[in-house]
Design a protein around this motif. Structure first.
Motif, PDB file in Angstrom:
ATOM      1  N   UNK A 127       7.227  -4.134  -8.894  1.00 41.35           N
ATOM      2  CA  UNK A 127       7.515  -2.811  -9.736  1.00 41.35           C
ATOM      3  C   UNK A 127       8.488  -2.105  -8.881  1.00 41.35           C
ATOM      4  N   UNK A 128       8.552  -1.966  -7.531  1.00 42.31           N
ATOM      5  CA  UNK A 128       9.618  -1.123  -6.861  1.00 42.31           C
ATOM      6  C   UNK A 128      10.970  -1.587  -7.018  1.00 42.31           C
ATOM      7  N   UNK A 129      11.074  -2.658  -7.371  1.00 44.40           N
ATOM      8  CA  UNK A 129      12.507  -3.207  -7.881  1.00 44.40           C
ATOM      9  C   UNK A 129      12.978  -2.502  -9.090  1.00 44.40           C
ATOM     10  N   UNK A 130      11.805  -2.425 -10.063  1.00 40.46           N
ATOM     11  CA  UNK A 130      12.114  -1.784 -11.396  1.00 40.46           C
ATOM     12  C   UNK A 130      12.393  -0.400 -11.122  1.00 40.46           C
ATOM     13  N   UNK A 131      11.614   0.293 -10.242  1.00 41.44           N
ATOM     14  CA  UNK A 131      11.945   1.751 -10.007  1.00 41.44           C
ATOM     15  C   UNK A 131      13.265   2.004  -9.533  1.00 41.44           C
TER      16      UNK A 131
ATOM     17  N   UNK B 282      10.006   1.588  -0.375  1.00 43.44           N
ATOM     18  CA  UNK B 282      11.063   1.125  -0.597  1.00 43.44           C
ATOM     19  C   UNK B 282      11.184   0.213  -1.675  1.00 43.44           C
ATOM     20  N   UNK B 283      11.976  -0.701  -1.834  1.00 43.42           N
ATOM     21  CA  UNK B 283      12.153  -1.515  -2.785  1.00 43.42           C
ATOM     22  C   UNK B 283      11.475  -3.016  -2.591  1.00 43.42           C
TER      23      UNK B 283
ATOM     24  N   UNK C 289       0.880  -1.029   0.188  1.00 41.94           N
ATOM     25  CA  UNK C 289       0.084   0.037  -0.015  1.00 41.94           C
ATOM     26  C   UNK C 289       0.915   1.215   0.099  1.00 41.94           C
ATOM     27  N   UNK C 290       1.923   1.349   0.723  1.00 41.45           N
ATOM     28  CA  UNK C 290       2.772   2.418   0.983  1.00 41.45           C
ATOM     29  C   UNK C 290       3.544   2.614  -0.276  1.00 41.45           C
ATOM     30  N   UNK C 291       3.999   1.615  -1.001  1.00 41.29           N
ATOM     31  CA  UNK C 291       4.575   1.600  -2.061  1.00 41.29           C
ATOM     32  C   UNK C 291       3.878   2.018  -3.288  1.00 41.29           C
TER      33      UNK C 291
ATOM     34  N   UNK D 165      17.368   2.878  -1.576  1.00 39.45           N
ATOM     35  CA  UNK D 165      16.168   1.951  -2.012  1.00 39.45           C
ATOM     36  C   UNK D 165      15.329   1.461  -0.951  1.00 39.45           C
ATOM     37  N   UNK D 166      15.691   1.964   0.557  1.00 37.23           N
ATOM     38  CA  UNK D 166      15.155   1.929   1.741  1.00 37.23           C
ATOM     39  C   UNK D 166      14.519   3.150   2.371  1.00 37.23           C
ATOM     40  N   UNK D 167      14.926   4.251   1.990  1.00 32.42           N
ATOM     41  CA  UNK D 167      14.625   5.465   2.487  1.00 32.42           C
ATOM     42  C   UNK D 167      15.064   5.550   3.981  1.00 32.42           C
ATOM     43  N   UNK D 168      16.450   4.974   4.009  1.00 31.07           N
ATOM     44  CA  UNK D 168      16.823   4.864   5.393  1.00 31.07           C
ATOM     45  C   UNK D 168      17.910   5.997   5.640  1.00 31.07           C
TER      46      UNK D 168
END
Length: 435
Positions: A294-298, A254-255, A218-220, A413-416
């Protein structure tokens, strides 16, 4: 109490050692001779914080042993089934080969009154199918799902947040009381002890994983919208997370998720729902899975954009290989997936990770691996953080990284990472769902 644990992979090895640590006599049984030999010598076959210590103590105390001989299960009061249920090769369903094999091998060694406790994550209805085989030996089948978080598995076994025991119609009160004795320290602390029917116990585990996966996706999905309109998904998550009905945990864009549980479990749940004629009830899980991928693609797209449109012959440092920190598990790892995709675009990819390099190298030998973080960063054109180890998120000042490379592209990739700090240090920072 004497216990047996059938299957000594991630779940079984942790469970066996943890049960011995609280005072039970435990024998772990597995068909893999090399794994059994290592465990019998007190050597943990994978990285999990706290496991090595309780494994060593259990072997030294004589309360814990390992063997390939199923006959060693004789005399145990409770037999835990903790074998794998991987995704089938040609579909989404769970492969129950190992569960069926474990039960069939165990049945000849059961005694009347024994309890067989399933811990593996299985499609709902599995326990009902196994019950006649177990009851033919005079034993009772129950389902006692695990809720382990990799990186915290020892704690989650010894001090769980809840205990669920699913019982069939033939199970008496003595069965429940025996399971309370098995988990006596947790029960004494007041840990919720929930008794259900078999089907509900099976559903509890897959429902929990489906919910967590949905929350992450959801958050992704919101990150995808945020990227389009220039919003910041981290601020969005903070804001909605203050609502007690929603909560902030697992709202980290994130991813996406990976590992040996969430991806294959939500796919198996979808497949089982289709078999039951209720595929529409969990149709959203297909979207959850698609968003996650899809987040990996991004992440790959952001790296390419940061490098001016091409990753060919660019040096890229990928920080992380395990699917999550505090683990060496690379099963369905988004981190490794991103690294492999960048390599496929012609980049010179160097991967580093505190614990998972050996596993990653065995799976993807085409990549370059360096254990030392700073050595991996040296001369990189771009830095990609894909596993949020403390070594990267808290112990890697951007000013220090600037001394190692002239490249100034960082993809979080993890917004960390602290985006402001990296930008102030002269880096072009790319986050997931962040402007």
């Amino acid at each position: 109490m004497k216990l047996s644990v059938i299957g000594c992979g991630y779940l079984g090895a942790v469970h066996a050692a943890a049960m011995a640590s609280i005072g039970h006599d435990v024998v772990g049984i597995d068909v893999d001779q090399r794994k059994v030999d290592a465990l019998a010598k007190g050597e943990a076959p994978f990285f999990e914080p706290g496991l090595q210590e309780i494994l060593t103590d259990g072997i030294a105390s004589g309360r814990l042993s390992f063997t390939t001989d199923m006959a060693a299960a004789q005399g145990a009061k409770v037999h835990f089934i903790g074998v794998g249920t991987p995704q089938v090769r040609d579909g989404y369903a769970a492969d129950l080969t190992y569960v069926n094999a474990a039960v069939d091998a165990l049945v000849p060694h059961l005694s009347p009154g024994d309890i067989v406790a399933g811990k593996s994550t299985v499609p709902v209805g599995t326990a009902a199918e196994l019950t006649p085989r177990v009851e033919a030996a005079g034993a009772v089948l129950i389902w006692n799902p695990e809720f382990l978080r990799e990186g915290f598995a020892v704690k989650d076994t010894i001090d769980p947040d809840r205990l669920v025991v699913g019982v069939g119609a033939s199970a008496g009160d003595d069965v429940v009381e025996t399971m309370k004795e098995v988990y006596a320290p947790a029960v004494a602390k007041g840990t919720p002890f929930i008794v259900t029917d078999l089907a509900t116990a099976e559903l509890v585990k897959v429902s929990a994983n489906a919910f967590l996966a949905t929350k992450i996706s959801f958050i992704n999905a919101m990150a995808e919208i945020a990227e389009t309109v220039g919003a910041d998904v981290t601020q969005l998550a903070d804001a909605i997370g203050h609502d007690a009905r929603i909560g902030r945990r697992f709202l980290g864009a994130g991813i996406g998720f990976g590992g040996g549980c969430l991806p294959k479990d939500i796919r198996a749940f979808s497949a089982r729902a289709e078999e039951l004629g209720k595929g529409e009830s969990v149709a959203f899980l297909r979207q959850v899975d698609e968003i996650n991928m899809r987040r990996r693609d991004r992440a790959v797209q952001l790296v390419v954009e940061g490098l001016g449109g091409s990753a060919f012959e660019k040096k890229i440092a990928v920080l992380g290989a395990a699917f999550k920190p505090h683990s060496d598990d690379i099963r369905d790892s988004p981190a490794l997936d991103v690294a492999v995709r960048l390599h496929g675009l012609g980049a010179e990819v160097t991967v580093t990770d505190p614990e998972a390099i050996a596993n990653a190298r065995a799976k993807h030998p085409q990549l370059t691996y360096i254990e030392d973080r700073d050595a991996a960063l040296r001369d990189a054109d771009a830095v990609v953080v894909v596993t949020e180890w403390d070594e990267y998120r808290r112990q890697m000042p951007p000013e220090h990284v600037s001394t190692l490379t002239d490249g100034r592209i960082v993809v979080d990739g993890r917004n960390c990472l602290d985006a402001d700090a990296w930008r102030a240090a002269g880096w072009t920072y790319y986050g997931m769902g962040r402007p």
